[in-house]
Design an enzyme around this catalytic site. Structure first.
Site, PDB file in Angstrom:
ATOM      1  N   LEU A  73     -33.786 -39.456  15.284  1.00 54.51           N
ATOM      2  CA  LEU A  73     -32.604 -40.080  14.690  1.00 54.51           C
ATOM      3  C   LEU A  73     -31.496 -40.064  15.736  1.00 54.51           C
ATOM      4  CD1 LEU A  73     -32.322 -38.639  11.053  1.00 54.51           C
ATOM      5  CD2 LEU A  73     -32.629 -41.032  11.670  1.00 54.51           C
ATOM      6  N   ASP A  74     -30.753 -41.159  15.864  1.00 55.71           N
ATOM      7  CA  ASP A  74     -29.610 -41.195  16.771  1.00 55.71           C
ATOM      8  C   ASP A  74     -28.600 -40.124  16.362  1.00 55.71           C
ATOM      9  OD1 ASP A  74     -30.668 -43.388  18.089  1.00 55.71           O
ATOM     10  OD2 ASP A  74     -29.628 -44.832  16.800  1.00 55.71           O
ATOM     11  N   PRO A  75     -27.787 -39.629  17.298  1.00 57.59           N
ATOM     12  CA  PRO A  75     -26.765 -38.634  16.936  1.00 57.59           C
ATOM     13  C   PRO A  75     -25.869 -39.097  15.785  1.00 57.59           C
ATOM     14  CG  PRO A  75     -26.962 -38.765  19.305  1.00 57.59           C
ATOM     15  CD  PRO A  75     -27.833 -39.875  18.754  1.00 57.59           C
ATOM     16  N   ALA A  77     -26.639 -40.908  13.283  1.00 59.07           N
ATOM     17  CA  ALA A  77     -27.367 -40.966  12.014  1.00 59.07           C
ATOM     18  C   ALA A  77     -27.563 -39.591  11.386  1.00 59.07           C
ATOM     19  CB  ALA A  77     -28.719 -41.634  12.229  1.00 59.07           C
TER      20      ALA A  77
END
Length: 332
Positions: A73-75, A77
């Protein structure tokens, strides 16, 4: 009610963690590693890290058990992050291609290099002409099977070099970014925020040099390789650009950020993601609605244990171990 502890220890297992917005997925695992290494749930007694109280940091430390995650997951998100321990790490690839569900908040009028609010402004465009009805109509073109191009500012590699490196250094792409076939099973507008929100465009903006670097990278593989602003007349700072919330159910490999970016273009505007929650990844979910669903371990419990594992109960389990026991799926 908490599930009964396994009859045979140690175990290998899968479980979901409710990742918060901010930290990277790797930092989440790094927080877990010393806890896992100190737990009889996952490690044989002779290999246990017997350090009491505060756990040691994971960096540059070897542990007796493997740990991994099933889809970064992107930071920015938050939401479901599937974690595998021991032999369960071999099952994590299943979660890369599984169906996932997201809830994302989008803001109109601004495009960023990363397609989300973590990046820098690349282009601004008109947004006041966009209505709820126009968004709902445009969403029809984004359901079903799509050929989707990943963002140029992504870690995907082309000829051994990350795409973002071409963009930042102004290195011409050797060929167009390969599109992927993805499936958007469900896509709906669930909330129209209008200007009633606190989101704003990123303060960082592309310099002229950075803009030319991206154009140069794209030149030769795209018919239009210009990044031009098309701003509306200035508005008071008190008036926020339109924002709305989408809910989607998509196949593995789908870039939510790309859907929002392309939707902005389809609306004759620009758009980027300002909030993103993965609400489901396969059978792991933030809210259980089916018998086969498995909930997620609250991150607050893990964060607290990373500072101090706390006392054990009458059966010898700490608070974080009981939280994991309640959510895990044993892998033989």
């Amino acid at each position: 009610m908490p599930k009964a502890p396994p009859s045979s220890l140690p175990i290998s297992a899968l479980f979901g963690v409710a990742k918060p917005s901010g930290p990277t997925s790797m930092s989440i695992l790094d927080t877990f590693k010393p806890l896992i290494a100190s737990s009889r749930l996952f490690v044989e007694e002779k290999h246990l890290n017997k350090e009491k109280g505060k756990t040691r940091k994971a960096k540059h430390t070897k542990y007796a058990v493997k740990i991994g995650q099933g889809g970064t997951l992107d930071p920015l998100a938050d939401g479901v992050l599937v974690v595998g321990v021991g032999k369960a790490t071999k099952k994590l690839s299943e979660f890369l291609d599984c169906v996932k569900e997201y809830r994302t908040t989008c803001i109109l009028g601004c495009e960023t290099d990363t397609y989300d609010s973590e990046g820098a402004q690349v282009r601004v465009a008109p947004w006041r002409h966009v209505t709820r009805e126009k968004v709902e109509e445009a969403l029809n073109s984004f359901r079903g099977e799509l050929m989707q191009a990943p963002p140029i500012f992504s870690a995907l590699k082309m000829d051994g070099k990350p795409l973002y490196e071409y963009a930042r250094k102004g290195i011409p792409l050797p060929r167009p970014i390969e599109k992927r076939k993805v499936t958007v099973h469900e896509l709906e507008l669930v909330e129209w925020k209008g200007s009633e929100h606190s989101y704003r465009y990123p303060e960082k903006k592309f310099t002229e040099e950075e803009r030319k670097a991206v154009e140069f990278a794209l030149r030769g593989v795209e018919q239009v390789a210009e990044v031009n602003n098309d701003p509306e007349p200035e508005m008071p700072d008190s008036v926020a650009p339109t924002a709305f919330v989408l809910r989607m159910k998509v196949s593995g490999g789908t870039y939510v950020r790309s859907i929002v970016h392309d939707l902005g273009h389809a609306l004759g505007s620009a758009a980027h993601v300002v909030a993103l929650t993965r609400t489901r990844q396969g059978r792991f979910t933030l809210e259980t609605t089916e018998e086969t669903d498995r909930g997620c371990v609250p991150w607050e419990v893990i964060e607290e244990a990373a500072k101090d594992v706390g006392e054990k109960d009458g059966e010898g389990w700490t608070k974080w171990e009981k939280a994991v026991l309640d959510k895990l799926e044993i892998v033989e």
